[in-house]
Write an enzyme that holds these catalytic residues in place. Structure first.
Site, PDB file in Angstrom:
ATOM      1  N   HIS A 135     -46.411 -11.499  10.352  1.00 12.76           N
ATOM      2  CA  HIS A 135     -45.135 -11.494  10.959  1.00 12.76           C
ATOM      3  C   HIS A 135     -44.388 -12.890  10.479  1.00 12.76           C
ATOM      4  CE1 HIS A 135     -45.198  -7.727  13.386  1.00 12.76           C
ATOM      5  NE2 HIS A 135     -46.488  -7.941  13.253  1.00 12.76           N
ATOM      6  N   GLU A 153     -47.265 -15.342  13.255  1.00 13.02           N
ATOM      7  CA  GLU A 153     -45.938 -15.740  13.046  1.00 13.02           C
ATOM      8  C   GLU A 153     -45.711 -16.751  12.100  1.00 13.02           C
ATOM      9  OE1 GLU A 153     -43.629 -13.447  13.998  1.00 13.02           O
ATOM     10  OE2 GLU A 153     -44.315 -12.532  15.883  1.00 13.02           O
ATOM     11  N   GLU A 187     -37.964  -9.239   6.866  1.00  8.16           N
ATOM     12  CA  GLU A 187     -39.328  -9.442   7.552  1.00  8.16           C
ATOM     13  C   GLU A 187     -40.208  -8.415   6.763  1.00  8.16           C
ATOM     14  OE1 GLU A 187     -42.035  -9.628  11.516  1.00  8.16           O
ATOM     15  OE2 GLU A 187     -40.062  -9.018  11.565  1.00  8.16           O
ATOM     16  N   HIS A 202     -44.354  -4.128  10.497  1.00  6.77           N
ATOM     17  CA  HIS A 202     -42.958  -3.440  10.123  1.00  6.77           C
ATOM     18  C   HIS A 202     -43.162  -2.752   8.795  1.00  6.77           C
ATOM     19  CE1 HIS A 202     -41.601  -5.676  13.730  1.00  6.77           C
ATOM     20  NE2 HIS A 202     -41.734  -6.791  12.818  1.00  6.77           N
TER      21      HIS A 202
END
Length: 309
Positions: A191, A273, A136, A99
Site C-alpha cells: 500500500h 505503507e 495508489e 485496491h
C-alpha cells in the site's frame, strides 16, 4: 492512508513500539489510506491502467479478464512453479496489491460490508493518489509485479491476489482467504498512505491478537512480527527511507486489530505503507520507477531474510 479499513485511530490499545529507526536498519544486517474517489492515471498522464514497468527485469501487465469476478480469479494471478532454483525454492509467497484499478467503476460492489472478525468493513475502496494524480492502485500493482519478479528469481512460487485481471476487488476477506488457501509461508499487502502533508516515511502494519467473530490470529502474531521487522529493516537499508514520523512512534511498526486482511489470515502476514502519497517529497519518491524498484527490493530482501531464518 485515508481508507476506512486503514485510517489509524487517535488511540489504540495493543499498539506498542518495537524498534527504533537505527534498530530497523540493524535487523537486516544482523539477521542475514486511502481516500476514495476517481482513479487518476499514471504520473505521465497515461490511462487508468498501469503502464508497463520501467525496470528491464519487470514483467509487463497481463491482459485483463473482465468476466472474472469470483474467488477463482486468484488462480489467474498464480504462475507456474518458477524455472529458477534458489534459496526460496519450495516457498510460497502471496503478494497482495492494495485496491484495484477497476474499483472506481464498481462502487456499489466495493461498498458492500464484509465480516472482518472484530466487526464489519467495506469490501474494498478505490485507494488514494498523489496530488498530481498518480493512483495508489497503480503504485501497488507496479511494486507488486517488481516484487514478484525478484522473488521468482530466487525460486519462490508467487501468487498475486489480483493483477488487474478482474473488474474489482477482491474484498478484504477474500484477500485473506487467498493467502490461507495458498498455504503461504508469508503474505505481504502493498500500500501507500494518504495522510497530511508533512507526514512522511513508511510503516509496516502487524496483526494484533484477535480471537472473535471467526478470526483467530493467535498463531500468526509472533511470526508476522518477525516478518514485519525484517521487512522494515531491509526497507530502511535499501530505499534510504525513514520510518514514519506520524505512526508507530519512530519504530516503523504499527499493530492493528481492525484490518480484515490481517484478522482473517491464518498465515504470517503484514501490510506495508511504502510512503505518504499526499506529501510532495514522499510523492516524488513513489512516482519514480527507480525508487519503486528499490521499494520492491527492500521488501523482497526482508521476505527472503524471514524465509531463510
Amino acid at each position: 492512508m485515508r481508507y476506512d479499513d486503514f485510517v489509524p485511530p487517535t488511540s489504540r490499545t495493543g499498539r506498542r513500539p518495537v524498534l527504533a529507526a537505527v534498530a530497523l536498519a540493524g535487523v537486516c544486517l544482523t539477521v542475514a489510506g486511502c481516500g476514495g474517489g476517481p482513479l487518476p492515471g499514471d504520473p505521465k498522464g497515461g490511462t487508468s491502467r498501469p503502464p508497463a514497468p520501467a525496470s528491464p527485469g519487470t514483467p509487463s501487465p497481463r491482459p485483463s479478464s473482465p468476466g472474472t469476478t469470483g474467488p477463482s480469479a486468484a488462480s489467474t494471478s498464480a504462475r507456474p512453479e518458477p524455472a529458477a532454483r534458489g534459496p526460496l525454492t519450495g516457498r510460497t509467497v502471496v503478494i497482495d496489491p492494495g485496491h484495484n484499478p477497476g474499483n472506481r467503476e464498481h462502487t456499489r460492489e466495493i461498498n458492500r460490508q464484509v465480516a472482518i472478525g472484530t466487526g464489519r468493513k467495506e469490501c474494498d475502496t478505490t485507494g488514494t493518489a498523489t496530488d498530481a494524480g498518480y493512483a495508489e492502485a497503480l503504485f501497488t500493482l507496479d511494486v507488486s509485479r517488481r516484487l514478484r519478479t525478484l522473488l521468482e528469481e530466487k525460486g519462490a512460487r508467487v501468487v498475486l491476489t489480483q493483477d488487474d485481471d478482474r473488474p474489482f476487488g477482491p474484498c478484504v476477506d477474500e484477500r485473506a482467504r487467498i493467502g490461507n488457501a495458498a498455504g503461504a509461508d508469508a503474505v505481504v499487502s502493498v500500500h501507500a498512505d494518504g495522510s497530511a502533508t508533512g507526514n512522511r516515511g513508511f510503516h509496516v502494519i502487524l496483526p494484533a491478537a484477535v480471537s472473535e467473530g471467526g478470526a483467530d490470529t493467535t498463531k500468526i502474531v509472533a511470526p508476522s512480527r518477525e516478518l514485519g521487522e525484517r521487512i522494515a529493516g531491509n526497507f530502511v537499508r535499501v530505499t534510504g527511507s525513514a520510518p514514519s514520523n506520524y505512526i508507530g512512534g519512530g519504530t516503523g511498526l504499527d499493530t492493528r486489530d481492525d484490518l480484515g486482511g490481517l484478522n482473517l489470515s491464518t498465515v504470517p502476514k503484514v501490510f506495508i505503507e511504502c510512503g505518504n502519497m499526499r506529501d510532495p517529497r514522499d510523492a516524488a519518491l513513489l512516482t519514480a520507477a527507480s525508487w519503486r524498484q528499490k521499494a520492491a527490493l527492500g521488501i523482497a530482501e526482508g521476505i527472503g531474510s524471514y524465509l531463510k531464518r
